[in-house]
Design a protein around this motif. Structure first.
Motif, mmCIF file in Angstrom:
data_model
loop_
_atom_site.group_PDB
_atom_site.id
_atom_site.type_symbol
_atom_site.label_atom_id
_atom_site.label_comp_id
_atom_site.label_asym_id
_atom_site.label_seq_id
_atom_site.Cartn_x
_atom_site.Cartn_y
_atom_site.Cartn_z
ATOM 1 N N LEU A 1 0.335 -4.157 -3.280
ATOM 2 C CA LEU A 1 1.624 -3.728 -2.722
ATOM 3 C C LEU A 1 1.490 -2.406 -1.975
ATOM 4 O O LEU A 1 2.063 -2.216 -0.903
ATOM 5 N N GLU B 1 4.475 5.581 -0.771
ATOM 6 C CA GLU B 1 5.731 5.759 -1.529
ATOM 7 C C GLU B 1 6.020 4.538 -2.397
ATOM 8 O O GLU B 1 6.286 4.650 -3.587
ATOM 9 N N PHE B 2 5.948 3.415 -1.749
ATOM 10 C CA PHE B 2 6.173 2.176 -2.503
ATOM 11 C C PHE B 2 5.091 2.006 -3.564
ATOM 12 O O PHE B 2 5.369 1.563 -4.687
ATOM 13 N N ARG C 1 2.555 -1.693 1.738
ATOM 14 C CA ARG C 1 3.834 -0.982 1.931
ATOM 15 C C ARG C 1 3.716 0.538 1.912
ATOM 16 O O ARG C 1 4.727 1.237 1.980
ATOM 17 N N LYS D 1 6.616 12.273 0.469
ATOM 18 C CA LYS D 1 5.712 11.429 -0.318
ATOM 19 C C LYS D 1 5.171 12.193 -1.516
ATOM 20 O O LYS D 1 5.152 11.701 -2.648
ATOM 21 N N ARG E 1 13.702 -7.665 -1.431
ATOM 22 C CA ARG E 1 13.565 -6.502 -2.323
ATOM 23 C C ARG E 1 13.804 -6.904 -3.778
ATOM 24 O O ARG E 1 13.106 -6.453 -4.677
ATOM 25 N N LEU F 1 5.818 4.383 -6.480
ATOM 26 C CA LEU F 1 7.008 3.956 -7.235
ATOM 27 C C LEU F 1 6.723 2.689 -8.045
ATOM 28 O O LEU F 1 7.053 2.612 -9.232
ATOM 29 N N SER F 2 6.126 1.715 -7.372
ATOM 30 C CA SER F 2 5.818 0.456 -8.093
ATOM 31 C C SER F 2 4.815 0.714 -9.210
ATOM 32 O O SER F 2 4.912 0.133 -10.289
#
Lengths: 166, 278
Positions: free
Chosen positions: A40, A47-48, A44, B5, A2, A51-52
């Motif tokens: 990514l 959500e990831f 992933r 989400k 992480r 966020l990323s």
């Protein structure tokens, strides 16, 4: 793992403004953070991805000196969308990923343009698309293809190494 | 799960919109400053690192280019040297041929130019093979000369070539005299590849080192006055009938490439047509 991801996302986004001129192809610079976000998000999930995308965009905005939040929003949306689509569509194939990157870059450009229009950013749409968004989309496609192939190769090598150890 | 989400995405979008709105209303500088505090040092470091890396890369590329250029230049130098040698060779040949041509034009004799195509230099026999033979009507015993002096005589005529016995051949003898004193004698070759002048002791008292020997012209074989060589040392044998002098040949037989074959009447005095140093 992480920590490495956080370092890649944060460092990569800040580094983009500094290092991108060095990796420009015929004056067109690839949007490396966008490629990173897409890859990514595909691996992933939404959500990831969102966020990323948010963090990457935010840092890109800050490092680039533009309105902070524009790329954060567009990249967050892109990350979310591709993360969500990845679960439903067959987007794991490189032949899908590369044209997908081109389309996503154009979509991100359009979204960014729309957002800037709301905030009264003066830019002619045609020229922006012709000289900035489309060349960058193609560039992203080529660079993305190289990254996807490199990742696939790395995975193969890793798999072989693990197989030989077992 | 799905709602989470979308809540996340909504929050992020809302945060962005808030940030944008704040910036549009003039509250953006504080946020930018905060980001700058974080990003500026990283960017500075990255810029330095990238400059250093690319500087190294540029140095490496320069070095690589210099190596490639060095290799290319070496090859070019080698090529130019070969070319230079060719030019020198051609120039030398040109000069020799001009001398030969000038001599041929000035001599009051019928001559035929020839090129040396082989040499026999073993000691038993010393000869040159010239590319003129029976087809060129070269008679046997034809005198062979060069712009520097006498080389020898044709001893064998074959189709296309002639064999020239060189003066240094052990069986070669030529009637000669010292140009300054007119002392007569015989120039002989010897197995060592040198020349010696055999003369009667009573005639040769005044011979000195450096004296030039020329053909005597008796017998009608060699024209008179062709340089043979210069006296290097005198071998005084006391009361002996004959004395000897070591001769330095006028012609460098090992290097001669072009010759003239005296095919016509040899009854001429050629002293004036050769350099004799006096």
């Amino acid at each position: 793992m992480r920590a490495l991801l956080v370092l890649t996302i944060a460092g990569g986004s800040v580094a983009h403004a500094t290092l991108t001129p060095l990796v420009s192809i015929a004056g067109v610079t690839p949007d490396l953070p966008l490629i990173m976000v897409v890859l990514l998000a595909l691996r992933r999930g939404p959500e990831f991805g969102s966020l990323s995308g948010f963090v990457t965009g935010l840092l890109q905005d800050a490092a680039g000196g533009g309105l902070i939040g524009v790329q954060a929003m567009t990249k967050a949306v892109i990350g979310f969308s591709i993360g969500a689509a990845g679960a439903r569509l067959r987007v794991s194939q490189p032949l899908v990923q590369v044209p997908g990157l081109v389309v996503l870059t154009i979509a991100e450009g359009l979204a960014r343009f729309a957002l800037l229009q709301i905030f009264r950013f003066p830019a002619p749409f045609g020229e922006l698309m012709m000289y900035v968004v489309l060349p960058q989309a193609l560039c992203n496609g080529f660079v993305g293809a190289a990254v996807v192939l490199a990742l696939a190769w790395a995975q193969t090598v890793r798999g072989r190494l693990e197989g030989s150890r077992a | 799960m799905k709602i989470r989400k979308f809540v996340l995405l909504g929050s992020l979008v809302a945060a962005c919109l808030l940030l944008l709105t704040l910036q549009m209303r003039g509250y953006g500088s504080a946020a930018r400053d905060v980001f700058a505090v974080v990003t500026a040092p990283i960017q500075t470091g990255l810029a330095k690192a990238s400059r250093a890396t690319f500087g190294l890369w540029a140095t490496y590329l320069d070095w690589k280019n210099v190596r490639a250029e060095n290799r290319r230049l070496r090859e070019e130098v080698q090529e130019l040297r070969v070319q230079g040698l060719r030019v020198t060779e051609t120039s030398d040949e040109n000069r020799r041929l001009r001398r030969l041509l000038a001599l041929q034009e000035h001599l009051p004799l019928t001559t035929l130019s020839g090129e040396v195509i082989a040499r026999e230099w073993g000691g038993w026999i010393r000869s040159l093979t010239v590319n003129r033979g029976r087809g060129d009507n070269v008679p046997r015993l034809t005198a062979v000369i060069s712009p520097s002096g006498l080389i020898g005589r044709v001893v064998d005529v074959r189709p296309g070539v002639s064999i020239v016995q060189v003066l240094t051949d052990p069986t070669s003898t030529v009637g000669a005299h010292v140009l300054r004193t007119r002392t007569p004698g015989i120039v002989e070759g010897d197995p060592r590849g040198t020349l010696r002048f055999k003369f009667m002791a009573r005639d040769g008292a005044s011979i000195q080192t450096g004296d030039v020997l020329v053909t005597a012209g008796q017998g009608g074989l060699f024209p008179r006055g062709i340089p043979i060589g210069t006296v290097r040392t005198i071998d005084n044998r006391g009361a002996a009938l004959f004395h000897y002098a070591e001769i330095t040949p006028a012609v460098d037989f090992a290097r001669v490439d072009e010759v003239l074959l005296v095919t016509g009447d040899a009854q001429h005095d050629l002293t004036a047509f050769f350099p004799t140093g006096g």
